[in-house]
Design an enzyme around this catalytic site. Structure first.
Site, mmCIF file in Angstrom:
data_model
loop_
_atom_site.group_PDB
_atom_site.id
_atom_site.type_symbol
_atom_site.label_atom_id
_atom_site.label_comp_id
_atom_site.label_asym_id
_atom_site.label_seq_id
_atom_site.Cartn_x
_atom_site.Cartn_y
_atom_site.Cartn_z
ATOM 1 C CG HIS A 1 -1.889 1.126 1.228
ATOM 2 N ND1 HIS A 1 -2.954 1.192 0.360
ATOM 3 C CD2 HIS A 1 -1.927 2.262 1.960
ATOM 4 C CE1 HIS A 1 -3.615 2.321 0.572
ATOM 5 N NE2 HIS A 1 -3.015 2.979 1.537
ATOM 6 C CB ILE B 1 3.188 -2.378 4.947
ATOM 7 C CG1 ILE B 1 3.364 -3.813 5.466
ATOM 8 C CG2 ILE B 1 3.565 -1.369 6.012
ATOM 9 C CD1 ILE B 1 4.826 -4.156 5.687
ATOM 10 C CD GLU B 2 1.467 -8.097 3.430
ATOM 11 O OE1 GLU B 2 1.090 -8.932 2.585
ATOM 12 O OE2 GLU B 2 1.913 -8.454 4.546
ATOM 13 C CG MET B 3 -3.746 -6.404 -0.346
ATOM 14 S SD MET B 3 -4.511 -8.041 -0.528
ATOM 15 C CE MET B 3 -5.995 -7.633 -1.431
#
Lengths: 334, 334
Positions: B100, B142-144
């Site tokens: 993200h 920090i991902e989706m």
């Protein structure tokens, strides 16, 4: 003079909006077909090929690799296919494109489907051809954000790309890895991303049962109300620029490219092919549904309020423009 | 007590590193096969199915849609397939995962290929099963970066998802759109992402010509030097945790999960299946090539310096672990 007045001159004489009444038996017959079908063009399976970029399987295969290649972006995770996502009608189904580090652009991602049929690329036509268009998103700071020199250098790290460029362009593979050839390969791949054989195409080609009665009524309303003035030709776009202000947009459009006051708020007519699967709509992606989009177009471009039945009919017709999606397997990248 | 000493106890007696000499005629024969093949296991085509999540085509199809679905991310452009990219060995080929808004995580993205054969998920084993693993990346900031409640609400906007959940789980589709069922569908899809029939598997199953002589020498060196102590079973991982410090890493590994000092710097043994196409290597992705990775493993885990020939042989063997990639078409999302 506003645009509504200008476009009215181009239109055939038509009745009051929404008052068209075509009976079911008339819709089913040859007369209806012979009246309306000639106004439209079915979509060929392959887009026109320019003389300076012959379409070969090797170029298409290389173009496919490059289209799915995220390592020509600064982050290493954004490829053409990120925003032109094959799972989402080769677009992204969000209002405005989201690229490098989550930056949000000003405009809605256009689908690449059938883009080889367009006479201009990007919403503002700042590229005339797919070859001119192809490199822009790689280096755009809010998209893939990679200087083209770096992108070329990165591709040169891979023996597989050297082989693929040699296969596509002949000669020394490493020396063939150039900006111009990246553009040619990407353009070649895109020329294969077409969606023929939609219900609409099958109807045009003589299958009278390919459209429902409602879709036929919508087709007639689309033609009789003048939508064809701009949404014409095989991709249902004239590839020309027309002034329009859609809800929520302050974008000056083609004016930013030409500096010509006449181009203020002008945008390229978008294709209507596959419009049912390429929501949301307009240059700012601010309109969520086809029904709203049809109403906005009636109001802004034609100066009329469509009644609910006409909107529903046109929306049904627009659904018939969804064709066979290209069968693209995900390439194994080096 | 350092790890090198601990692992040495688990190993069979072996000669000095790199001094193994197996002649070409010996490599070709049945004796070599009958000595080494039984130490390894070929990969089944489908991963073990847990009792509480039967594998059905409807669940797999739904799981595939969810795997490619970027609209369950906050940006709307990141899906499972962004980092677990089918074009890149179902991983991302960059050192550390980028999610993200371009945030870079601490660890290298593990491939999802053959992950149904793992007894623990994530580098630190914080999930035991694919079902437990599946939801983590959706909500990870920090991902989706999408709260699960929002992801569920977004899926409920689509009639197609209601139908797909009803097909997969029965009953009322809308009510079946739950976190648990999203996890079950994703896990079911992942259990089909396996890579059988590698040259290595074909050799194990009796095709003596499936490996080159160099690969056979590498297979013998792999076994004789003790790599099998951890890289065992059909996916060549024991799914257990071992202390290792790879170049450039300060990551405490499983210690962050358990708080147990014994787990400091312990990481799950990664699969070696398809290791040639899932570079770069180790928990921090800091090692670019297989040759370097083999040297680091010799030094760190086995306390030995492999000579160049042994490194090259083992690398050749590792290339034989690349199997048939799953044939996954890109789904058309609603």
């Amino acid at each position: 003079m506003n645009w509504t007045h200008r476009i009215s001159k181009m239109l055939p004489i038509f009745g009051a909006a929404g008052l068209l009444a075509v009976s079911g038996s008339a819709l089913a017959g040859d007369n209806f077909h012979s009246k309306y079908a000639p106004m439209f063009e079915p979509l060929p399976a392959i887009a026109p090929i320019p003389g300076n970029n012959s379409l070969t399987p090797a170029k298409v295969e290389l173009g496919k690799m490059l289209f799915f290649e995220p390592r020509i972006s600064a982050s290493g995770v954004i490829s053409c296919a990120t925003c032109h996502n094959p799972a989402l009608g080769w677009s992204d189904r969000i209002p405005r494109a989201t690229g490098h580090d989550g930056q949000v652009g000003d405009r809605n991602t256009p689908t690449v489907l059938n883009s080889g049929f367009f006479g201009a690329q990007f919403w503002d036509g700042r590229a005339a051809t797919l070859e001119e268009q192809a490199l822009g998103p790689i280096e755009a700071g809010i998209e893939m954000n990679m200087p083209l020199e770096q992108a070329i250098a990165r591709l040169k790290e891979f023996d597989e790309y050297k082989k693929a460029f040699a296969a596509a362009f002949g000669g020394n593979g490493e020396r063939q890895i150039t900006e111009a050839n990246v553009a040619k390969a990407l353009a070649s791949f895109q020329r294969t991303l077409n969606t023929p054989n939609s219900p609409f195409d099958r109807y045009l080609q003589g299958d009278l049962s390919a459209l429902t009665d409602q879709q036929k009524r919508g087709m007639a309303a689309f033609a009789d109300n003048g939508c064809l003035a701009c949404h014409s030709g095989p991709a249902l776009t004239d590839s020309n620029f027309h002034a329009i202000k859609v809800p929520g947009s302050t974008d000056v459009g083609r004016f930013a490219v030409t500096g010509d006051e006449a181009d203020r708020h002008r945008f390229k007519t978008p294709t209507l092919r596959n419009v049912a699967v390429t929501y949301p709509y307009f240059n700012n992606g601010g309109t969520a549904t086809l029904g709203e989009a049809v109403q906005v177009m009636g109001r802004e471009m034609l100066g009329r309020e469509f009644n609910k039945r006409t909107v529903d009919d046109i929306v049904a017709f627009l659904h018939s423009l969804t064709g066979e999606m290209p069968d693209v397997s995900i390439p194994a990248l080096p």
